[in-house]
Design an enzyme around this catalytic site. Structure first.
Site, mmCIF file in Angstrom:
data_model
loop_
_atom_site.group_PDB
_atom_site.id
_atom_site.type_symbol
_atom_site.label_atom_id
_atom_site.label_comp_id
_atom_site.label_asym_id
_atom_site.label_seq_id
_atom_site.Cartn_x
_atom_site.Cartn_y
_atom_site.Cartn_z
ATOM 1 N N ASP A 78 0.829 -1.209 0.000
ATOM 2 C CA ASP A 78 0.000 0.000 0.000
ATOM 3 C C ASP A 78 0.867 1.263 0.000
ATOM 4 O O ASP A 78 1.979 1.262 0.524
ATOM 5 C CB ASP A 78 -0.910 -0.016 1.237
ATOM 6 C CG ASP A 78 -2.052 0.990 1.124
ATOM 7 O OD1 ASP A 78 -2.409 1.369 -0.013
ATOM 8 O OD2 ASP A 78 -2.586 1.393 2.173
ATOM 9 N N ASN A 123 -11.131 -2.613 -4.999
ATOM 10 C CA ASN A 123 -10.419 -1.602 -5.790
ATOM 11 C C ASN A 123 -11.145 -1.232 -7.093
ATOM 12 O O ASN A 123 -10.809 -0.229 -7.732
ATOM 13 C CB ASN A 123 -8.973 -2.033 -6.078
ATOM 14 C CG ASN A 123 -8.067 -1.977 -4.859
ATOM 15 O OD1 ASN A 123 -7.127 -2.762 -4.718
ATOM 16 N ND2 ASN A 123 -8.330 -1.037 -3.956
HETATM 17 C C1 IPE Z 1 -5.314 -2.685 0.009
HETATM 18 O O1 IPE Z 1 -5.040 -1.344 -0.149
HETATM 19 C C2 IPE Z 1 -5.324 -3.375 -1.311
HETATM 20 C C3 IPE Z 1 -4.053 -3.467 -2.026
HETATM 21 C C4 IPE Z 1 -2.895 -3.090 -1.596
HETATM 22 C C5 IPE Z 1 -4.134 -4.065 -3.325
HETATM 23 P P1 IPE Z 1 -6.195 -0.257 -0.245
HETATM 24 O O2 IPE Z 1 -5.522 1.054 -0.424
HETATM 25 O O3 IPE Z 1 -7.176 -0.646 -1.271
HETATM 26 O O4 IPE Z 1 -6.883 -0.363 1.185
HETATM 27 P P2 IPE Z 1 -7.778 0.675 1.983
HETATM 28 O O5 IPE Z 1 -8.822 1.182 1.016
HETATM 29 O O6 IPE Z 1 -6.877 1.784 2.432
HETATM 30 O O7 IPE Z 1 -8.321 -0.083 3.131
HETATM 31 C C1 IPE Z 2 -1.760 0.212 -3.231
HETATM 32 O O1 IPE Z 2 -1.502 1.574 -3.292
HETATM 33 C C2 IPE Z 2 -1.960 -0.384 -4.589
HETATM 34 C C3 IPE Z 2 -3.344 -0.746 -4.897
HETATM 35 C C4 IPE Z 2 -4.362 -0.680 -4.074
HETATM 36 C C5 IPE Z 2 -3.605 -1.210 -6.238
HETATM 37 P P1 IPE Z 2 -2.678 2.626 -3.247
HETATM 38 O O2 IPE Z 2 -3.089 2.934 -4.645
HETATM 39 O O3 IPE Z 2 -3.767 2.191 -2.342
HETATM 40 O O4 IPE Z 2 -1.931 3.887 -2.644
HETATM 41 P P2 IPE Z 2 -2.499 4.905 -1.585
HETATM 42 O O5 IPE Z 2 -2.934 4.108 -0.388
HETATM 43 O O6 IPE Z 2 -3.638 5.626 -2.214
HETATM 44 O O7 IPE Z 2 -1.342 5.798 -1.290
HETATM 45 MG MG MG Z 3 -4.138 2.449 -0.387
#
Ligand code: IPE
Ligand code: IPE
Ligand code: MG
Length: 251
Positions: free
Chosen positions: A18, A66
């Site tokens: 993340d 997502n």
């Molecule tokens: C979790 O991250 C999913 C992945 C890393 C693929 P998210 O960014 O989607 O999680 P939340 O929304 O902060 O809980």
């Molecule tokens: C994790 O990074 C990757 C996916 C969920 C695909 P994020 O896209 O959630 O990055 P932040 O949390 O918005 O910084």
């Molecule tokens: Mg995230």
């Protein structure tokens, strides 16, 4: 009785990668650029994990939730699958990496499915490290699909227990994760491996995923090596494989 500590190196590490979006935002770049650098970080961590003797690495790449992101980010992430497979697969295959995909494939496009199928087929014979990519994955989905498949196989309610259901879970070929790492500062599971992390050691770091390098991995591994895994027992009593060991019977 003096007990031995568990193994220093976890057999199975699970990672919520993340922080890509924030990493890009900080640099005034589009979020999808963060995802691109996130793939580079992943490739680096796969090779570093194999070099450290980690046998299973399971990474959260795209959650069932997502899809709720803006359409251009979702399509950017889907495109990245094809780019990553064509750019990195050959080297991974040479390095002994076996790729497995866990998640609901029925909802992803034909192109993405073909890229994943190709990655799995090309690396099927490798055993140095098994990298499971959770894509369109949700922990609750996993439990439901396992129950559904067990019912389809004709199991009666009396035949179902934890061990039996585990055989239908998408990571049935791997031991449960020893260490769960989440980068990006959030302290939550976000519907990742719910069933499999019952006794996993949890590690959270503020480091944003594209910045997660070998040093950051080693810091997580060092933290893990200091944990006392009791599995409900009173004191450390695990064998060299990290599995709970039966206590000696007093006579
Ligand atoms: C979790 O991250 C999913 C992945 C890393 C693929 P998210 O960014 O989607 O999680 P939340 O929304 O902060 O809980
Ligand atoms: C994790 O990074 C990757 C996916 C969920 C695909 P994020 O896209 O959630 O990055 P932040 O949390 O918005 O910084
Ligand atoms: Mg995230």
């Amino acid at each position: 009785m003096v007990t031995e500590p568990g193994p220093a190196v976890p057999r199975h590490v699970a990672i919520v990668m993340d922080g890509n979006g924030r990493w890009a935002n900080k640099r005034l770049m589009p979020r999808v650029v963060g995802h691109k650098f996130g793939v580079d970080a992943l490739v680096n961590i796969i090779h570093a994990s194999a070099a450290r003797g980690i046998e299973y690495l399971t990474v959260f790449a795209f959650s069932s939730e997502n899809w709720k992101r803006p359409q251009d980010e979702v399509s950017g992430l889907m495109n990245l699958v094809m780019v990553a497979v064509s750019k990195y697969l050959a080297r991974m295959a040479e390095d002994g990496v076996r790729i497995r995909i866990i998640g609901d494939r029925s909802q992803v496009s034909e192109k993405v499915r073909a890229a994943w199928d190709h990655a799995e087929t090309l690396t099927a014979g490798n055993r140095r490290i098994t990298v499971s990519v959770a894509f369109n994955y949700g922990g609750r989905w996993d439990v439901v699909q396992a129950c559904r498949r067990a019912m389809e196989a004709g199991l009666s309610p009396a035949e179902l227990d934890e061990q039996v259901l585990s055989r239908y879970m998408s990571l049935s070929y791997a031991p449960d994760p020893d260490l769960f790492i989440r980068t990006g500062g959030e302290v939550r599971i976000s519907n990742f491996l719910l069933w499999q992390t019952a006794y996993t050691e949890l590690y959270f770091t503020d480091c944003l995923w594209p910045d997660f390098d070998e040093r950051a991995l080693d810091a997580a591994l060092a933290d893990y090596a200091r944990r006392d895994r009791r599995f409900g027992r009173v004191k450390t009593d695990v064998d060299a494989g990290g599995q709970p060991r039966a206590l000696p019977v007093a006579d």
